[in-house]
Scaffold this motif. Structure first.
Motif, PDB file in Angstrom:
ATOM      1  N   ASN A   1      -5.162   4.786  -2.696  1.00 14.76           N
ATOM      2  CA  ASN A   1      -6.318   4.551  -3.205  1.00 14.76           C
ATOM      3  C   ASN A   1      -6.516   3.092  -3.094  1.00 14.76           C
ATOM      4  OD1 ASN A   1      -7.591   7.069  -2.799  1.00 14.76           O
ATOM      5  ND2 ASN A   1      -6.510   7.397  -5.257  1.00 14.76           N
ATOM      6  N   PHE A   2      -5.022   2.367  -3.535  1.00 20.16           N
ATOM      7  CA  PHE A   2      -5.002   0.564  -3.698  1.00 20.16           C
ATOM      8  C   PHE A   2      -4.501   0.040  -3.014  1.00 20.16           C
ATOM      9  CE2 PHE A   2      -7.038   2.741  -7.361  1.00 20.16           C
ATOM     10  CZ  PHE A   2      -8.520   2.647  -7.669  1.00 20.16           C
TER      11      PHE A   2
ATOM     12  N   SER B   1      -5.904  -4.440  -7.290  1.00 19.23           N
ATOM     13  CA  SER B   1      -5.778  -3.619  -8.121  1.00 19.23           C
ATOM     14  C   SER B   1      -5.053  -5.284  -8.551  1.00 19.23           C
ATOM     15  CB  SER B   1      -4.456  -2.823  -8.222  1.00 19.23           C
ATOM     16  OG  SER B   1      -4.623  -2.760  -9.843  1.00 19.23           O
TER      17      SER B   1
ATOM     18  N   SER C   1     -10.819  -3.471  -8.147  1.00 20.70           N
ATOM     19  CA  SER C   1     -11.351  -2.700  -8.483  1.00 20.70           C
ATOM     20  C   SER C   1     -10.341  -1.352  -9.026  1.00 20.70           C
ATOM     21  CB  SER C   1     -11.386  -0.825  -6.590  1.00 20.70           C
ATOM     22  OG  SER C   1     -12.038  -2.057  -5.926  1.00 20.70           O
TER      23      SER C   1
ATOM     24  N   ARG D   1      -0.090   6.949   1.189  1.00 20.41           N
ATOM     25  CA  ARG D   1      -1.547   8.111   1.707  1.00 20.41           C
ATOM     26  C   ARG D   1      -2.488   6.923   1.807  1.00 20.41           C
ATOM     27  NH1 ARG D   1       0.971  10.281  -2.388  1.00 20.41           N
ATOM     28  NH2 ARG D   1       2.283  13.062  -1.709  1.00 20.41           N
ATOM     29  N   HIS D   2      -2.286   5.388   1.551  1.00 22.93           N
ATOM     30  CA  HIS D   2      -3.283   4.949   1.580  1.00 22.93           C
ATOM     31  C   HIS D   2      -3.649   4.412   4.032  1.00 22.93           C
ATOM     32  CE1 HIS D   2      -5.799   1.386   2.186  1.00 22.93           C
ATOM     33  NE2 HIS D   2      -5.978   1.064   1.149  1.00 22.93           N
TER      34      HIS D   2
ATOM     35  N   SER E   1      -0.953   6.265  -5.178  1.00 24.61           N
ATOM     36  CA  SER E   1      -2.187   7.172  -5.140  1.00 24.61           C
ATOM     37  C   SER E   1      -2.633   6.768  -4.130  1.00 24.61           C
ATOM     38  CB  SER E   1      -3.179   6.916  -6.344  1.00 24.61           C
ATOM     39  OG  SER E   1      -4.264   5.622  -6.176  1.00 24.61           O
TER      40      SER E   1
ATOM     41  N   ARG F   1      -9.400  -1.462  -1.535  1.00 24.31           N
ATOM     42  CA  ARG F   1      -9.651  -1.100  -3.177  1.00 24.31           C
ATOM     43  C   ARG F   1      -8.778  -2.082  -3.802  1.00 24.31           C
ATOM     44  NH1 ARG F   1     -10.891   4.584  -3.104  1.00 24.31           N
ATOM     45  NH2 ARG F   1     -12.666   4.893  -3.514  1.00 24.31           N
TER      46      ARG F   1
ATOM     47  N   CYS G   1       1.067  -1.147   0.218  1.00 23.59           N
ATOM     48  CA  CYS G   1       0.265  -0.250   0.204  1.00 23.59           C
ATOM     49  C   CYS G   1       0.657   1.519   0.120  1.00 23.59           C
ATOM     50  CB  CYS G   1      -1.321  -0.100   1.379  1.00 23.59           C
ATOM     51  SG  CYS G   1       0.287   0.437   3.238  1.00 23.59           S
TER      52      CYS G   1
END
Length: 312
Positions: A239-240, A203, A222, A181-182, A237, A201, A178
């Motif tokens: 997010n994943f 990937s 996702s 920022r996760h 990012s 999420r 991860c």
């Protein structure tokens, strides 16, 4: 059809590049030629063959029946020309000709899988070998070597192509990551349970046919990617979460931008294999590069080493 002469080989290579690129725009980048020049070459080839080879327009590029036959024949011609060069090389005892290699992406950071090291051993100062190197997904590479488009490919191959020799090469450890920022980045592994993983999420690498999901028992994907760089961007990012090869992720982990999640629980090793056609097993160039990969001591002996997969 008029008799073809030597200049048509150049025209055929332009035509094949157009067909492979799916049109003029992409072929301009591949060949570094302007569209008017490409159009002129294509028109000249059609004139010499005496038939239209493709339908082209702003939104369409499609081979005609004659174009498809010409494309297939040109591919066979190029393979025969390469074989001619290999035979002459073998007779003279020197290395020359074109060696078409393929590898999976995201491996250059691995001391074992990055074939730059094998290329360094393979290419002597006076080498006359032309290297044609491409990067692709495992399924693409396997298809290309089976079709004769590549001489040697390396990657996590499925070993399903007929008429192809497969040799285990090297394992590639993977972990689940991860980004900084996760939400899971600051959570200790001991506090990350199955529910936390399932709610993140995920990937996946699409060419692994969702095996990534099965490895962690995640309920859904996702996002999906083809290349490791794309997977890295999604993870960074914040997010994943997703799997990456350890050697590819290590610089980002060292820089504090990523971390592995429960590495003892979510880890696996992907086996990379070297593949080449059985028909090419005695090719001087193929043998010499295999020596550079598997037996560095043989790499400077101009392909005199033997392949144990062939001798067995």
């Amino acid at each position: 059809m008029r008799r073809l002469d030597n200049i048509d080989i150049r025209l055929l290579r332009v035509f094949v590049a157009l067909a492979d690129s799916g049109g003029f725009a992409a072929a301009q980048i591949t060949l570094n030629l302007s569209q008017p020049t490409l159009s002129t070459h294509l028109a000249e080839l059609e004139k010499r063959i005496g038939a239209q080879l493709c339908h082209r327009g702003r939104k369409q590029f499609r081979l005609t029946e004659v174009g498809r036959a010409t494309y297939d024949a040109a591919q066979k011609l190029f393979r025969d020309l390469d074989d001619f060069g290999h035979r002459i090389s073998a007779a003279s005892g020197s290395l020359s000709g074109r060696l078409r290699l393929g590898t999976s992406d995201g491996v250059f950071t691995s001391a074992e899988l990055g074939i730059q090291h094998a290329l360094g051993r393979f290419m002597g100062p006076d080498s006359d070998v032309f290297i044609d190197l491409t990067v692709g997904t495992p399924s693409e590479l396997e298809q290309q070597v089976a079709d004769g488009g590549r001489d040697i490919v390396i990657g996590p191959l499925s070993q399903k192509a007929p008429g192809v020799v497969y040799r285990d090469y090297c394992g590639e450890p993977h972990l689940l990551y991860c980004g900084r920022r996760h939400p899971l980045f600051a959570v200790p592994d001991s506090a990350i349970d199955k529910a936390a993983i399932d709610n993140a999420r995920f990937s996946v690498r699409s060419y692994r046919h969702f095996d990534d999901l099965y490895l962690v028992g995640h309920p859904r994907a996702s996002a999906s990617v083809v290349h490791m760089e794309a997977q890295l961007m999604l993870i960074l990012s914040g997010n994943f979460i997703g799997f990456l090869p350890c050697h590819f992720a290590d610089p980002w982990v060292a820089g504090g931008e990523m971390r592995a999640i429960r590495p003892r629980a979510y880890a696996f090793s992907s086996i990379h294999r070297v593949a080449y056609r059985k028909a090419d097993a005695q090719s001087l160039l193929v043998q010499a590069f295999l020596d550079a990969l598997f037996d560095p001591a043989q790499a400077t002996k101009s392909g005199t080493g033997r392949d144990p997969a062939v001798d067995a």
